[in-house]
Design an enzyme around this catalytic site. Structure first.
Site, mmCIF file in Angstrom:
data_model
loop_
_atom_site.group_PDB
_atom_site.id
_atom_site.type_symbol
_atom_site.label_atom_id
_atom_site.label_comp_id
_atom_site.label_asym_id
_atom_site.label_seq_id
_atom_site.Cartn_x
_atom_site.Cartn_y
_atom_site.Cartn_z
ATOM 1 N N GLU B 206 0.775 -1.105 -0.117
ATOM 2 C CA GLU B 206 -0.049 -0.295 -0.148
ATOM 3 C C GLU B 206 0.925 1.144 -0.040
ATOM 4 O O GLU B 206 1.810 1.238 0.682
ATOM 5 C CB GLU B 206 -0.833 0.017 1.150
ATOM 6 C CG GLU B 206 -2.033 -0.934 1.061
ATOM 7 C CD GLU B 206 -3.238 -0.607 2.261
ATOM 8 O OE1 GLU B 206 -4.307 -1.061 2.117
ATOM 9 O OE2 GLU B 206 -3.164 0.555 2.972
ATOM 10 N N HIS B 399 -2.442 -7.074 15.805
ATOM 11 C CA HIS B 399 -1.490 -7.048 14.420
ATOM 12 C C HIS B 399 -2.554 -6.674 13.315
ATOM 13 O O HIS B 399 -2.003 -6.231 12.324
ATOM 14 C CB HIS B 399 -1.141 -8.442 14.068
ATOM 15 C CG HIS B 399 -2.121 -9.605 13.371
ATOM 16 N ND1 HIS B 399 -3.305 -9.724 13.992
ATOM 17 C CD2 HIS B 399 -1.919 -10.200 12.383
ATOM 18 C CE1 HIS B 399 -3.786 -10.625 12.997
ATOM 19 N NE2 HIS B 399 -2.979 -10.739 12.027
#
Lengths: 153, 476
Positions: B206, B399
């Site tokens: 990303e 996470h």
């Protein structure tokens, strides 16, 4: 022969409930095969594995033989799926046709398929391994065998 | 889950008291809404982990916990080898050392829109993603062994990345104790052409903008500025790790039965740390950690190359690289004494607080960056480890957002093309070989990442530093 996994219902059922289906898991995907014998159930579950990856047709252009063994039928089922996953990974292939023969603790399988074509097959995921989660190989009251587990994708 | 199944210790702490074969309690950190949304399997799996030999203090689950394999995803458990402690292949999982790295570019996000489409197309061409993709790198036997021993250091020595990257990677880019001889030929074969590939599933690449800063001081230490662009990569040890997980899970199921370890779920397959198979697994698992570190180092190099093509003067520096599927030997205080423990984190991030000696000098005053992947629509977070996390969960935090809907359910609800179009209207460009894969990873299939990180903060696991908004997302 081409196997075309259907799109909408994520399952393909034949006569007397034989066929394959997917079932939900929080992170990954459950696969299930049903057949008249453990070998048929294993073949159908492998079709469910392919259908988790692609909805496109998989042509039978090449053949790969696999062998595995395990101490019981459930562990053998995981070994079988992991053998298919391994061949998918190293050959960059998808398989659309499966033949399984089980003798005792040993399995011999024949996979027919073709190299992955990313645009045509548009693979939705990459199976990492078959797990022991929701692992079940059993015979129902009608004499049909089912084989199921969750696959980590 | 029904909150009444727990002892409600405080606002964010839910405890399952030891019963039956449980050796320690199980503790879940979450707010009540997250607890109610969690699958009952998290309760069952956290309870099962608490039965394993040599477990210390408690079996923990983070706010993003969901149904996993043996361990819940979001599970943390530490084992003492001197008290019969075990190492579990299932407790680390198939995607060994799957993790996240974030790189800071110093480029303002308002420079992206005119180039956004070209950038997205270039990243998609240059980052091999999804089944059937191969990297440009093919490793022979000697190079494979060197990579398995050397990790990101090996990658740097071969020309991928920069020397300054290494101290910003856990273990300084190289996991000690790796034993390539314990890695099977099948695992090596699966990896031979997969270096520098992203993979599939929830893995992504990303380009993101820093959308909000919560802690100016720590953000300054991390090099994060409001409105600037960062690059984040989420992936792991690829086929090698998957095969090592497969190989040892099988072996440990048999070994557990032979050594008399009673496991309530075969996926919890484990072996004593001080056993031949335990040591072989650790040698192979650490080699897989090095594979993941090398892989993210190579992908980081590609990211730099592409971004610098568009912004030649951008100085792209690595903020940090964390792994969230691991078993690591760490020193932790237990009952006033420091003990060397084997800490399993399955879908959980190490979160050392300020002053921890393993942190690079530039980050030590602030604490460890904790990189939290959200979904492609809702964004991600950067947290910092808190000192209080040591006592809470052996310095661990969440996470990611964690899934709220299965892939199966997501596929019924969304069309990939529609998801891509709707995100494009919000200024987020998605590139993926599979529209079905996009549907399975639709933003709505994930929990609200903001509530997960808020829960982690209120539980004292890690504190919010910045929120990231996606601009471009490459999905495998």
């Amino acid at each position: 022969m081409e196997i075309r996994p259907p799109r909408a219902d994520r399952q393909a059922k034949g006569a007397r409930g034989m066929g394959w289906s997917h079932f939900p898991h929080d992170a990954d995907i459950g696969i299930k095969g049903v057949g008249r014998s453990p070998a048929e159930a294993f073949e159908q579950a492998a079709l469910a594995l392919t259908a988790a990856v692609t909805e496109a047709a998989v042509e039978s252009k090449a053949e790969v033989a696999v062998r595995c063994q395990a101490s019981d039928l459930e562990l053998l089922f995981v070994e079988w799926l992991n053998a298919v996953i391994y061949e998918m990974a190293v050959r960059k292939m998808l398989f659309g046709q499966f033949q399984v023969r089980i003798e005792g603790k040993r399995l011999e399988g024949l996979l027919r398929g073709e190299p992955v074509e990313v645009v045509r097959h548009a693979p939705a995921c990459e199976p990492k391994g078959a797990t022991y989660t929701a692992l079940k190989v059993e015979k129902d009251r009608d004499g049909l065998w089912s084989a199921a587990c969750v696959v980590d994708v | 889950m029904d909150p009444d199944r727990f002892t409600h210790v405080d606002e964010m702490t839910w405890r399952i008291e030891p019963k039956g074969a449980m050796r320690v309690p199980a503790i879940i950190y979450a707010d009540e809404a997250l607890i109610r949304d969690m699958d009952d399997k998290v309760h069952e799996q956290a309870t099962n982990v608490a039965t394993l030999p040599g477990i210390v203090r408690a079996s923990y689950a983070m706010p993003d916990a969901h149904w996993g394999y043996g361990f819940p995803i979001g599970g943390v458990a530490a084992f003492d080898p001197d008290h019969g402690g075990v190492v579990s292949a299932g407790g680390v999982g198939f995607d060994i050392s799957c993790g996240v790295r974030t790189m800071v570019t110093g480029v303002a996000a308002d420079k992206i829109p005119p180039l956004q489409k070209a950038l997205a197309d270039s990243f998609f061409r240059q980052i091999p993603a999804g089944l059937g993709s191969t990297g440009a790198i093919e490793l022979d036997t000697d190079e494979m062994t060197a990579m398995l021993s050397g990790g990101a250091q090996w990658a740097f020595e071969r020309g991928w990345g920069e020397a300054r990257d290494l101290e910003r990677i856990e273990e300084n880019g190289r996991m000690a104790g790796a034993d390539p001889a314990c890695v099977s030929e099948r695992a090596r074969e699966r990896q031979r052409r997969e270096m520098g590939t992203l993979g599939s599933g929830n893995h992504y690449f990303e380009l993101q903008a820093v959308a909000e800063i919560f802690d100016e001081a720590v953000a300054g230490v991390f090099g994060l500025k409001l409105g600037e662009v960062v690059i984040t990569i989420h992936c792991g040890s690829r086929g090698l790790g998957h095969q090592i997980g497969t190989d040892f899970l099988k072996e440990m199921v048999v070994a557990a039965a032979e050594t008399g370890i009673d496991i309530p779920d075969r996926e919890l397959a484990c072996a004593p740390i001080n056993s031949d198979i335990g040591q072989r697994y650790l040698g192979a698992m650490r080699a897989a950690v090095n594979c993941a570190l090398a892989n993210r180092q190579i992908l980081g190099h590609h990211a730099r190359r592409v971004f610098n093509h568009f912004f030649p003067s951008a100085d792209i520096s690595l903020l940090f690289d964390v792994s969230h599927n691991t078993c690591k030997v760490e020193e932790h205080p237990v009952d006033g004494k420091s003990r060397s423990l084997f800490v399993h984190r399955k879908g959980a991030t190490r979160a050392f607080g300020p002053g921890h000696p393993s942190l690079p000098a530039a980050l030590r005053t602030a604490g460890q960056p904790v990189l939290i992947g959200g979904s492609m629509g809702t964004g991600s977070y950067i947290l910092v480890g808190e000192t209080s996390s040591e006592a809470k969960a052996f310095s661990s935090a969440c996470h990611g957002a964690g899934r709220s809907l299965s892939r199966h359910a997501a596929l019924k609800r969304w069309s990939g093309r529609k998801v891509v179009d709707e995100l494009a209207e919000q200024g987020i460009l998605i590139r993926s070989p599979s529209m079905r894969g996009v549907a399975e990873e639709a933003p709505g299939a994930y929990k609200d990442v903001s509530s997960v990180v808020m829960a982690a903060e209120r539980a004292g696991l890690a504190r919010r530093v910045a929120r990231l908004r996606p601009l471009i997302c490459i999905k495998g």
